[in-house]
Design a protein around this motif. Structure first.
Motif, PDB file in Angstrom:
ATOM      1  N   PRO A  60       0.831  -1.219   0.000  1.00 48.86           N
ATOM      2  CA  PRO A  60       0.000   0.000   0.000  1.00 48.86           C
ATOM      3  C   PRO A  60       0.858   1.258   0.000  1.00 48.86           C
ATOM      4  O   PRO A  60       1.830   1.360   0.749  1.00 48.86           O
ATOM      5  CB  PRO A  60      -0.807  -0.127   1.301  1.00 48.86           C
ATOM      6  N   PHE A  61       0.489   2.204  -0.856  1.00 47.33           N
ATOM      7  CA  PHE A  61       1.279   3.438  -0.942  1.00 47.33           C
ATOM      8  C   PHE A  61       0.891   4.433   0.133  1.00 47.33           C
ATOM      9  O   PHE A  61       1.664   5.331   0.471  1.00 47.33           O
ATOM     10  CB  PHE A  61       1.204   4.044  -2.347  1.00 47.33           C
ATOM     11  N   ILE A  62      -0.320   4.263   0.702  1.00 48.52           N
ATOM     12  CA  ILE A  62      -0.765   5.070   1.836  1.00 48.52           C
ATOM     13  C   ILE A  62      -1.471   4.135   2.810  1.00 48.52           C
ATOM     14  O   ILE A  62      -2.293   3.304   2.398  1.00 48.52           O
ATOM     15  CB  ILE A  62      -1.718   6.204   1.404  1.00 48.52           C
ATOM     16  N   PHE A  83       8.719  -2.333   4.985  1.00 47.02           N
ATOM     17  CA  PHE A  83       8.792  -0.877   4.848  1.00 47.02           C
ATOM     18  C   PHE A  83      10.225  -0.408   4.616  1.00 47.02           C
ATOM     19  O   PHE A  83      10.466   0.505   3.819  1.00 47.02           O
ATOM     20  CB  PHE A  83       8.202  -0.205   6.087  1.00 47.02           C
ATOM     21  N   ASN A  84      11.170  -1.007   5.340  1.00 42.02           N
ATOM     22  CA  ASN A  84      12.599  -0.759   5.122  1.00 42.02           C
ATOM     23  C   ASN A  84      12.953   0.731   5.086  1.00 42.02           C
ATOM     24  O   ASN A  84      13.727   1.188   4.228  1.00 42.02           O
ATOM     25  CB  ASN A  84      13.058  -1.443   3.834  1.00 42.02           C
ATOM     26  N   LEU A 105       0.947   6.422   7.286  1.00 42.55           N
ATOM     27  CA  LEU A 105       2.231   6.061   6.692  1.00 42.55           C
ATOM     28  C   LEU A 105       2.112   6.238   5.188  1.00 42.55           C
ATOM     29  O   LEU A 105       1.050   5.993   4.615  1.00 42.55           O
ATOM     30  CB  LEU A 105       2.601   4.607   7.016  1.00 42.55           C
ATOM     31  N   TYR A 106       3.201   6.635   4.537  1.00 42.00           N
ATOM     32  CA  TYR A 106       3.139   6.850   3.089  1.00 42.00           C
ATOM     33  C   TYR A 106       4.491   6.501   2.465  1.00 42.00           C
ATOM     34  O   TYR A 106       5.546   6.685   3.065  1.00 42.00           O
ATOM     35  CB  TYR A 106       2.747   8.287   2.756  1.00 42.00           C
ATOM     36  N   ASP A 107       4.415   5.988   1.260  1.00 41.18           N
ATOM     37  CA  ASP A 107       5.608   5.644   0.493  1.00 41.18           C
ATOM     38  C   ASP A 107       6.275   6.931   0.019  1.00 41.18           C
ATOM     39  O   ASP A 107       5.723   7.652  -0.820  1.00 41.18           O
ATOM     40  CB  ASP A 107       5.200   4.763  -0.703  1.00 41.18           C
ATOM     41  N   LYS A 108       7.455   7.220   0.553  1.00 43.88           N
ATOM     42  CA  LYS A 108       8.131   8.478   0.244  1.00 43.88           C
ATOM     43  C   LYS A 108       8.567   8.565  -1.217  1.00 43.88           C
ATOM     44  O   LYS A 108       8.830   9.662  -1.723  1.00 43.88           O
ATOM     45  CB  LYS A 108       9.344   8.659   1.163  1.00 43.88           C
TER      46      LYS A 108
END
Length: 316
Positions: A60-62, A83-84, A105-108
């Motif tokens: 999931p990107f968000i 998540f790393n 949480l979000y994929d930076k």
């Protein structure tokens, strides 16, 4: 394809400090909550998202979360696989009496945070002797940028149902305030995602009303209505199946000229995160049952929606 997910992770607290006195209260309120149980909990929550990635081929990107206590637990969570340390955090400490918050949480690599705020609510309490205020968990608002598209995300954990549902007016008040904000965004053709643990099912009156504007025009779609109507649940209370965990989207995710279109909604209820007890088959494998430690994941299943680049003929 992208996934947007929400997960009530059931009391993600730091390990309790050693009390100076045996009668001193602990932070979590959980019986014998310690470093070992905390690390096991962190691993299990991270592993849930690893399983979602294995099933869907994408993380999931968000991600909206509820029942987290403080930023540090989130910082330690995103260091773990999958998540790393590639995920950012949006979090504010709320005034909730149990010190549990919502977070994002979000994929930076995909998402930029333009702005965010905690929307705080105070409810007046009156009695013969004093006047004071009752507080609840904040609503988290984030304005995000994905590619060239702006997405407005609200994460909620509304007041719980207890004592003949004395909190229903509070939930109604909070939802009405969110609805006002969503109407302002919708008037500018903005993209909105409202997610969380609503402590109400999709067909409850409060959630049904929020889908409509002042002229009874449809402003939001709730794909979890159909899941609930076909007997799909994310959590349970005694014998009752409940779908309190939902992701509600603006009409823009169903119309043309948009980067992401709604594809499907799902409750992730893998056997690995389900109860090992045959009496509770098909229910979440929870961390605690009352004061008894079970060592499971959460008392809720995570939910997610799939968003794709192509418009579908999905009808809700």
């Amino acid at each position: 394809m992208e996934l947007f997910s929400f997960y009530n992770v059931e009391n993600l607290f730091l390990p309790d400090p050693k009390p100076k006195h045996k009668l001193d209260p602990t932070n979590s309120g959980l019986r014998n909550w310690d470093e070992r149980k905390y690390k096991n909990k962190l691993f299990k929550i991270a592993h849930v998202f690893q399983m979602i990635k294995e099933q869907s081929a994408v993380l999931p990107f968000i991600i909206g979360l509820s029942e987290v206590s403080g930023r540090k637990v989130l910082e330690e969570l995103i260091q773990l696989e999958p998540f790393n340390s590639q995920y950012g955090i949006v979090h504010y400490n709320s005034r909730d009496e149990r010190k549990v918050d919502v977070a994002l949480l979000y994929d930076k690599n995909k998402v930029e945070v333009i702005s965010s705020e905690a929307i705080t609510f105070f409810f007046e309490i009156e009695n013969k002797n004093t006047e004071n205020y009752d507080t609840t968990r904040d609503v988290l608002y984030s304005k995000l940028k994905y590619k060239e598209e702006v997405i407005h995300v609200f994460v909620v954990h509304l007041p719980s149902k207890r004592e003949k549902d004395i909190n229903k007016p509070k939930r109604l008040f909070i939802l009405n305030e969110i609805r006002k904000r969503i109407l302002d965004i919708a008037n500018d053709n903005g993209n909105v995602i409202l997610c969380g643990d609503f402590n109400e099912n999709p067909d409850d009156e409060n959630l049904a009303k929020i889908l409509y504007g002042n002229a009874q025009e449809k402003i939001l779609e709730n794909p979890f209505q159909q899941l609930f109507s076909t007997g799909n649940y994310s959590t349970f209370h005694y014998k009752s199946g409940l779908l309190f965990d939902q992701i509600i989207l603006s009409e823009s995710f169903f119309t043309e000229d948009h980067t992401l279109f709604f594809q499907s909604a799902e409750i992730f209820k893998s056997a690995k995160i389900s109860s090992r007890d045959k009496r509770f088959e098909g229910r979440p494998f929870r961390t605690y049952s009352g004061t008894r430690y079970l060592g499971g994941y959460s008392d809720h299943f995570p939910v997610f929606v799939t968003l794709g680049k192509e418009k579908t003929n999905v009808k809700i």
